[in-house]
Design a protein around this motif. Sequence first.
Motif, mmCIF file in Angstrom:
data_model
loop_
_atom_site.group_PDB
_atom_site.id
_atom_site.type_symbol
_atom_site.label_atom_id
_atom_site.label_comp_id
_atom_site.label_asym_id
_atom_site.label_seq_id
_atom_site.Cartn_x
_atom_site.Cartn_y
_atom_site.Cartn_z
ATOM 1 N N GLY A 114 -6.796 19.363 -7.375
ATOM 2 C CA GLY A 114 -8.048 19.340 -6.621
ATOM 3 C C GLY A 114 -7.815 19.874 -5.225
ATOM 4 O O GLY A 114 -6.723 19.766 -4.679
ATOM 5 N N ARG A 115 -8.850 20.463 -4.645
ATOM 6 C CA ARG A 115 -8.748 20.940 -3.258
ATOM 7 C C ARG A 115 -8.902 19.745 -2.329
ATOM 8 O O ARG A 115 -9.946 19.124 -2.278
ATOM 9 N N GLU A 116 -7.828 19.470 -1.603
ATOM 10 C CA GLU A 116 -7.870 18.341 -0.676
ATOM 11 C C GLU A 116 -8.360 18.791 0.693
ATOM 12 O O GLU A 116 -9.064 18.063 1.371
ATOM 13 N N LEU A 117 -7.979 19.977 1.090
ATOM 14 C CA LEU A 117 -8.412 20.544 2.370
ATOM 15 C C LEU A 117 -8.983 21.922 2.124
ATOM 16 O O LEU A 117 -8.506 22.654 1.264
ATOM 17 N N ASP A 118 -9.973 22.279 2.912
ATOM 18 C CA ASP A 118 -10.566 23.612 2.816
ATOM 19 C C ASP A 118 -11.180 23.924 4.186
ATOM 20 O O ASP A 118 -12.232 23.401 4.521
ATOM 21 N N PHE A 119 -10.471 24.730 4.988
ATOM 22 C CA PHE A 119 -10.887 25.005 6.357
ATOM 23 C C PHE A 119 -11.140 26.491 6.570
ATOM 24 O O PHE A 119 -10.414 27.320 6.048
ATOM 25 N N THR A 120 -12.122 26.795 7.380
ATOM 26 C CA THR A 120 -12.289 28.132 7.928
ATOM 27 C C THR A 120 -11.607 28.106 9.279
ATOM 28 O O THR A 120 -11.899 27.243 10.103
ATOM 29 N N ILE A 121 -10.684 29.036 9.520
ATOM 30 C CA ILE A 121 -9.917 29.024 10.764
ATOM 31 C C ILE A 121 -10.346 30.159 11.691
ATOM 32 O O ILE A 121 -10.702 29.921 12.835
ATOM 33 N N ASN A 122 -10.260 31.391 11.222
ATOM 34 C CA ASN A 122 -10.606 32.585 12.007
ATOM 35 C C ASN A 122 -9.915 32.614 13.371
ATOM 36 O O ASN A 122 -10.549 32.811 14.411
ATOM 37 N N ASP A 123 -8.609 32.390 13.357
ATOM 38 C CA ASP A 123 -7.783 32.444 14.564
ATOM 39 C C ASP A 123 -6.366 32.829 14.150
ATOM 40 O O ASP A 123 -6.035 32.809 12.969
ATOM 41 N N THR A 124 -5.523 33.174 15.119
ATOM 42 C CA THR A 124 -4.143 33.560 14.795
ATOM 43 C C THR A 124 -3.183 32.382 14.860
ATOM 44 O O THR A 124 -2.053 32.488 14.408
ATOM 45 N N ILE A 125 -3.634 31.249 15.427
ATOM 46 C CA ILE A 125 -2.796 30.051 15.513
ATOM 47 C C ILE A 125 -3.606 28.850 15.034
ATOM 48 O O ILE A 125 -4.781 28.716 15.370
ATOM 49 N N TYR A 126 -2.951 27.977 14.247
ATOM 50 C CA TYR A 126 -3.628 26.763 13.776
ATOM 51 C C TYR A 126 -2.600 25.658 13.600
ATOM 52 O O TYR A 126 -1.509 25.896 13.092
ATOM 53 N N LYS A 127 -2.959 24.451 14.027
ATOM 54 C CA LYS A 127 -2.098 23.276 13.840
ATOM 55 C C LYS A 127 -2.840 22.270 12.985
ATOM 56 O O LYS A 127 -3.955 21.866 13.326
ATOM 57 N N LEU A 128 -2.212 21.885 11.876
ATOM 58 C CA LEU A 128 -2.817 20.941 10.942
ATOM 59 C C LEU A 128 -2.037 19.634 10.959
ATOM 60 O O LEU A 128 -0.875 19.604 10.538
ATOM 61 N N PRO A 129 -2.646 18.531 11.427
ATOM 62 C CA PRO A 129 -1.972 17.233 11.343
ATOM 63 C C PRO A 129 -1.822 16.839 9.868
ATOM 64 O O PRO A 129 -2.801 16.827 9.128
ATOM 65 N N LEU A 130 -0.613 16.549 9.444
ATOM 66 C CA LEU A 130 -0.364 16.278 8.032
ATOM 67 C C LEU A 130 -0.841 14.901 7.588
ATOM 68 O O LEU A 130 -0.806 14.601 6.399
ATOM 69 N N ASN A 131 -1.330 14.074 8.514
ATOM 70 C CA ASN A 131 -1.873 12.784 8.094
ATOM 71 C C ASN A 131 -3.213 12.955 7.373
ATOM 72 O O ASN A 131 -3.769 11.997 6.866
ATOM 73 N N LYS A 132 -3.714 14.173 7.313
ATOM 74 C CA LYS A 132 -4.932 14.470 6.556
ATOM 75 C C LYS A 132 -4.639 14.665 5.064
ATOM 76 O O LYS A 132 -5.547 14.756 4.261
ATOM 77 N N LEU A 133 -3.349 14.752 4.709
ATOM 78 C CA LEU A 133 -2.953 14.966 3.319
ATOM 79 C C LEU A 133 -2.422 13.671 2.708
ATOM 80 O O LEU A 133 -1.780 12.873 3.385
ATOM 81 N N THR A 134 -2.657 13.499 1.404
ATOM 82 C CA THR A 134 -2.121 12.340 0.702
ATOM 83 C C THR A 134 -0.652 12.576 0.360
ATOM 84 O O THR A 134 -0.167 13.709 0.397
ATOM 85 N N LYS A 135 0.044 11.509 0.036
ATOM 86 C CA LYS A 135 1.447 11.592 -0.330
ATOM 87 C C LYS A 135 1.590 12.408 -1.617
ATOM 88 O O LYS A 135 0.802 12.276 -2.537
ATOM 89 N N GLY A 136 2.580 13.290 -1.652
ATOM 90 C CA GLY A 136 2.825 14.107 -2.832
ATOM 91 C C GLY A 136 2.924 15.585 -2.485
ATOM 92 O O GLY A 136 3.018 15.971 -1.324
ATOM 93 N N LYS A 137 2.898 16.405 -3.521
ATOM 94 C CA LYS A 137 3.053 17.855 -3.381
ATOM 95 C C LYS A 137 1.697 18.521 -3.169
ATOM 96 O O LYS A 137 0.726 18.221 -3.863
ATOM 97 N N HIS A 138 1.664 19.458 -2.206
ATOM 98 C CA HIS A 138 0.446 20.213 -1.914
ATOM 99 C C HIS A 138 0.791 21.694 -1.864
ATOM 100 O O HIS A 138 1.662 22.105 -1.099
ATOM 101 N N VAL A 139 0.113 22.469 -2.674
ATOM 102 C CA VAL A 139 0.252 23.923 -2.623
ATOM 103 C C VAL A 139 -0.764 24.406 -1.596
ATOM 104 O O VAL A 139 -1.969 24.187 -1.738
ATOM 105 N N MET A 140 -0.259 25.015 -0.525
ATOM 106 C CA MET A 140 -1.114 25.486 0.567
ATOM 107 C C MET A 140 -1.353 26.981 0.393
ATOM 108 O O MET A 140 -0.427 27.719 0.045
#
Length: 127
Positions: free
Chosen positions: A55-81
Amino acid sequence: MSFTLNAQEHYAKLEKNRNVQAQGLVHELNSTKDTLILRGDRKINYLYSINKEYGRELDFTINDTIYKLPLNKLTKGKHVMVAVQSPMRIVFVVKILKEIPKEQPETLIAEKIVAVEPAKTLVSGSN
């Protein structure tokens, strides 16, 4: 004699995309391993993650050259980004090893609000 060593526990592990075509996107974890940092030589359009239940856990529009994602937004386990730099899609893996503490909401300080009427300026004419 015995020694106890308390090493800093890592919250996440990053498996980078080593493909030559993905060199335009630097993807790394910060020193505390709780934030994913993305830097692109071109604009990063989107970022989404697919978790272990497909399932898609995160789905963001960024439109920038730099982005910081706090990983506390993800559940424990493997995530294909998947980071999209049109028309390319750069795929890498983030494994959340343990729950990352979420920031506590700041307590609101209740203060009395006093309304102040703005000062009036009188103009007198010398006629």
